[in-house]
Structures are given as structure tokens and as C-alpha cells.
Design a protein around this motif. Structure first.
Motif, PDB file in Angstrom:
ATOM      1  N   THR A   1      -3.579   2.512   3.197  1.00  0.00           N
ATOM      2  CA  THR A   1      -3.074   1.554   4.176  1.00  0.00           C
ATOM      3  C   THR A   1      -4.105   1.320   5.267  1.00  0.00           C
ATOM      4  O   THR A   1      -4.421   0.172   5.611  1.00  0.00           O
ATOM      5  CB  THR A   1      -1.744   2.053   4.778  1.00  0.00           C
ATOM      6  OG1 THR A   1      -0.804   2.224   3.712  1.00  0.00           O
ATOM      7  CG2 THR A   1      -1.190   1.083   5.809  1.00  0.00           C
TER       8      THR A   1
ATOM      9  N   GLN B   1       4.056  -1.168   3.597  1.00  0.00           N
ATOM     10  CA  GLN B   1       3.168  -0.010   3.765  1.00  0.00           C
ATOM     11  C   GLN B   1       4.022   1.242   3.684  1.00  0.00           C
ATOM     12  O   GLN B   1       4.984   1.372   4.439  1.00  0.00           O
ATOM     13  CB  GLN B   1       2.481  -0.072   5.136  1.00  0.00           C
ATOM     14  CG  GLN B   1       1.801  -1.391   5.407  1.00  0.00           C
ATOM     15  CD  GLN B   1       1.519  -1.607   6.889  1.00  0.00           C
ATOM     16  OE1 GLN B   1       1.527  -0.677   7.693  1.00  0.00           O
ATOM     17  NE2 GLN B   1       1.259  -2.852   7.255  1.00  0.00           N
TER      18      GLN B   1
ATOM     19  N   THR C   1       0.846  -1.190   0.000  1.00  0.00           N
ATOM     20  CA  THR C   1       0.000   0.000   0.000  1.00  0.00           C
ATOM     21  C   THR C   1       0.884   1.243   0.000  1.00  0.00           C
ATOM     22  O   THR C   1       1.910   1.288   0.671  1.00  0.00           O
ATOM     23  CB  THR C   1      -0.937   0.036   1.223  1.00  0.00           C
ATOM     24  OG1 THR C   1      -0.175  -0.130   2.427  1.00  0.00           O
ATOM     25  CG2 THR C   1      -1.995  -1.058   1.130  1.00  0.00           C
TER      26      THR C   1
END
Length: 164
Positions: free
Chosen positions: A47, A60, A41
Motif C-alpha cells: 500500500t 487498502q 492493495t
């Protein structure tokens, strides 16, 4: 690397499938994701949304900002936190090396960016493992889900090589 003006409009076109804001659900995401994907993400809201859907992204990338406004970091479990500097409209060597380092670590890894993370979708696409799915927000439109292919990887590398 700085993003030149002539590339800006082209980057507004999603690199993958655009799921409109009102259609973003756990099933609309998971139905478009291969099983056992390495989920990445880019962006705080993306996220946070994936974590709320029960996904724990392997990588992330966040900057504690949403549409230039300060926000809390998303929750979720992370094994390692890395940091890098990446000013707006740039992709720094620091961010590229941090992303590459993250791919060699045990997930989940979170990279906290001092600056802006938007353009980091490009080095992520260039260096992610073959089974990667990249998720990022398309402002005021929805969620972009990119199943990494050689075509996407080559496009990301081409855009990066056009930056100076």
C-alpha cells in the motif's frame, strides 16, 4: 476458516504476475494494469509503495505489521476506515463481511486488520469488482499484480472452500 497444512505450499505460488523487487517501479506496475482499474492493495508495504508511486488504491488492506514487525500505517487519503479481526492462517467471517461491505462504499476505503491480512487476498479476489487489480507482496521476491479474471476468482473461491 483455517488454512490447512496441505494448502500452504500452493499459496506460495503467486496468483498473478510477479514483478521482482528490483524491477518494481511506477511504470512496471502501470504498464501491467488496465486503464481505470479498481486498484486493491493487500499489505502495508505494498500500500505504501503504491501511494509513493502516485496511486491511491480504491481498497487498502493493512495490519500495521511488516514481516511480523510493528510499523506505522501508510499515508495517503482514505474516505472511510473499517476494521476487522483476522488471526494468522485464517479467514474470518468478520473479514469477509468487511471486505464485501468495502466494495459497496465510496473509495478509497482502508481496512485495518487486527491480526494478519495475508490470506485476505483470497476473499478480495472472490468478491472484487470485475475491473479489479489486486497487488500484494511476495515475501523476499517482489510484488504480485493480479488482473482479476474469472479463472482467478474461481481459484480463490476453490481455495477458500478447501479451508475448514
Amino acid at each position: 476458516m483455517h488454512l490447512p497444512e496441505n494448502l500452504r505450499s500452493g499459496l506460495k505460488k503467486p496468483l498473478g504476475l510477479l514483478i521482482e523487487d528490483h524491477k518494481v517501479t511506477r511504470s512496471s506496475v502501470s504498464n501491467n494494469m488496465p486503464k481505470d482499474a479498481f486498484v486493491i492493495t493487500v499489505g502495508d508495504a505494498t500500500t505504501e509503495k503504491m501511494i509513493s508511486f502516485g496511486f491511491n488504491p480504491s481498497l487498502q488492506i493493512v495490519d500495521s505489521l511488516e514481516k511480523r514487525n510493528k510499523r506505522d500505517l501508510p499515508g495517503g487519503y482514505v474516505k472511510t476506515i473499517l476494521e476487522c479481526k483476522n488471526p494468522a492462517a485464517e479467514i474470518t467471517e468478520d473479514s469477509i463481511s468487511t471486505i464485501r461491505q468495502a466494495f459497496n462504499m465510496t473509495p478509497p476505503v482502508r481496512i485495518i486488520v487486527d491480526g494478519e491480512e495475508d490470506l485476505l487476498v483470497l476473499p478480495v479476489a472472490a468478491y472484487a469488482p470485475d475491473n479489479a487489480v489486486i497487488l500484494y507482496g511476495q515475501p523476499n521476491e517482489g510484488l504480485v499484480l493480479v488482473v482479476l479474471t474469472e479463472k482467478v476468482r474461481n481459484k480463490a473461491k476453490s481455495i477458500m472452500s478447501s479451508m475448514n
